[in-house]
Write a protein that holds these residues in place. Sequence first.
Motif, PDB file in Angstrom:
ATOM      1  N   ALA A 113     -10.838  -1.103  -4.912  1.00 64.63           N
ATOM      2  CA  ALA A 113     -10.839   0.235  -4.321  1.00 64.63           C
ATOM      3  C   ALA A 113     -12.200   0.627  -3.771  1.00 64.63           C
ATOM      4  CB  ALA A 113     -10.378   1.261  -5.355  1.00 64.63           C
ATOM      5  N   SER A 158      -0.442   1.864  -4.247  1.00 62.46           N
ATOM      6  CA  SER A 158      -1.746   1.599  -3.648  1.00 62.46           C
ATOM      7  C   SER A 158      -1.794   0.163  -3.126  1.00 62.46           C
ATOM      8  CB  SER A 158      -2.849   1.807  -4.693  1.00 62.46           C
ATOM      9  OG  SER A 158      -4.073   1.252  -4.253  1.00 62.46           O
ATOM     10  N   LYS A 191       0.083  -0.984   3.476  1.00 60.70           N
ATOM     11  CA  LYS A 191      -0.049   0.438   3.155  1.00 60.70           C
ATOM     12  C   LYS A 191       1.187   1.183   3.638  1.00 60.70           C
ATOM     13  CE  LYS A 191      -3.456   4.163   3.279  1.00 60.70           C
ATOM     14  NZ  LYS A 191      -4.797   4.566   3.779  1.00 60.70           N
TER      15      LYS A 191
END
Length: 394
Positions: free
Chosen positions: A351, A275, A269
Motif C-alpha cells: 500500500a 483492495s 481495481k
Amino acid sequence: MVPPSRARRLKSAFTLVELLVSMTFLVILMLVVAQVVSIVQRNWVRANSRVSQFREARVAFDTLSRNLAQATLNTYWENEFDPLGTDSAGQTRRRAKNYVRQSELQFICGPTSAVITGAAGSAGNYPGHAVFFQAPLGVTRLVAAMGDQANTENMVNLMCGRGYFVEWGSDEPFRPPFLESLNSVPIRSRLRLMEYSPTSEMNRIYDTSLRPLVDNATGVNNGKRWFNEGPSAVMSSTVQEGETTATRAFTRPIAENILALVISPQLEKVVGGPSPFSIAPQCRYDSTLVVNPGAATGANPQGTQHLLPPLLKVTMVALDERSGEFLAREENESLREEVLSTVSGLFNNAATLEEDLDGKDGGQGTLEQLLLVNKLSYRLFTTTIALRQSRWSF
C-alpha cells in the motif's frame, strides 16, 4: 572645392568609430552564439550519455517483462474425495465431494533474502525483491536424438524455470582469464540484475523427490526447493570464467548498476471491490500457499492457492554508471552499506510502494530522498504486467 560625386562617397563611408562599434557587437554576438552552442553540445552529450547508460537496463527490463508475461501454472481441476471405508474385497471406497484446484508448478515472489535460501542473513547484498516462475520458453541444450537422449531441438514450448533478483558482488568469478595476467584492470564490484535460466532438461520442478510441491494434509511444502537445491540451484550455478557450452551456469548477470527490483502482485481495481493489494499486502506471493503473509482469509477454502496474480506491478531502479562506480569505491563502503541496508528495508508494504518510490502529494519518496541526498543519479522503469494465464474465475 570637393566635387559633388566625391562628397557623396565620403558621406556613405564608415567612420573608424562605427567600425569599432560594429566589430564590438559582432564579437559579443559570436561569444553568445559560441556559448549557446557549447551549452547545447554539453546537454546533448549528457543526454546521449544517460540514454546509453540506461540502454542496458532498458533491454534487461524488457526481457524480464516479456518472460514474466508468459508465466503459467497450468492449473486444473481435481476431485476431492471422502473415504467410505472398504468393500468386501478390501478396496478403499471413496465418494467425490468437491473439485479443488491443482498445479505442479509454482510462482513465487518477495524479498530476495526470504525467497533465496543462500541470501538469508545477508539482505544488504540482495536489495529489493526476487521472482521465480515457470514459463513455456523452450530453452534447451539442443540435444539431437541419440541413444537414450530425447530430441529437444524442436521442442520450442518446453517448460523452463526463470528467476530474477538483484545482487551486490564482484566480477571475479566470471572475469575473462586474460584480465588476470594484465594486472591493469581492477576487479569490478557492482549491483547487478541476475537471471536464473536453467534449460528445460535441468528444470527440477518435476523432480519426484520434490513432489508434491505442497501437501495440504500433512502441511509439507516443497516449494522453493526446485531453485534452491541441487546442481542447478540459483546460488551454486553462477557463471564462472572457465565454463563451456557443456558446463554452462544458469545464473548470470544481464544488467549492471541495478539498485532494486520491486514486484507487487495485485488485483484489478474495482469500485466497491477488495483492495488491489489484498492478495499480497506484504509484496509476498506464493502460489503454493492458501493465504499469503498478511492477507486475510477469504470465503474460498483454497484462497489463492495454485493461482497466478492477475496483475504484477514491476519497478526496477537503475543507477547511472557514475553513481554505480561511486558506490563501488572502497572509501565509500560505509555509504554503500547504508544505502543497501535502507533499500532492503523498503518495499515490504504494497500500500505504501508509491510513497517509498516517488513520494506523496508532491513530497519526496523515501528512495528518492535517499538517492538525492547522496547525489546518486537514477531512473525508474515501471510497468504493470497482465498475466495471461491467471484464472480468477476459479
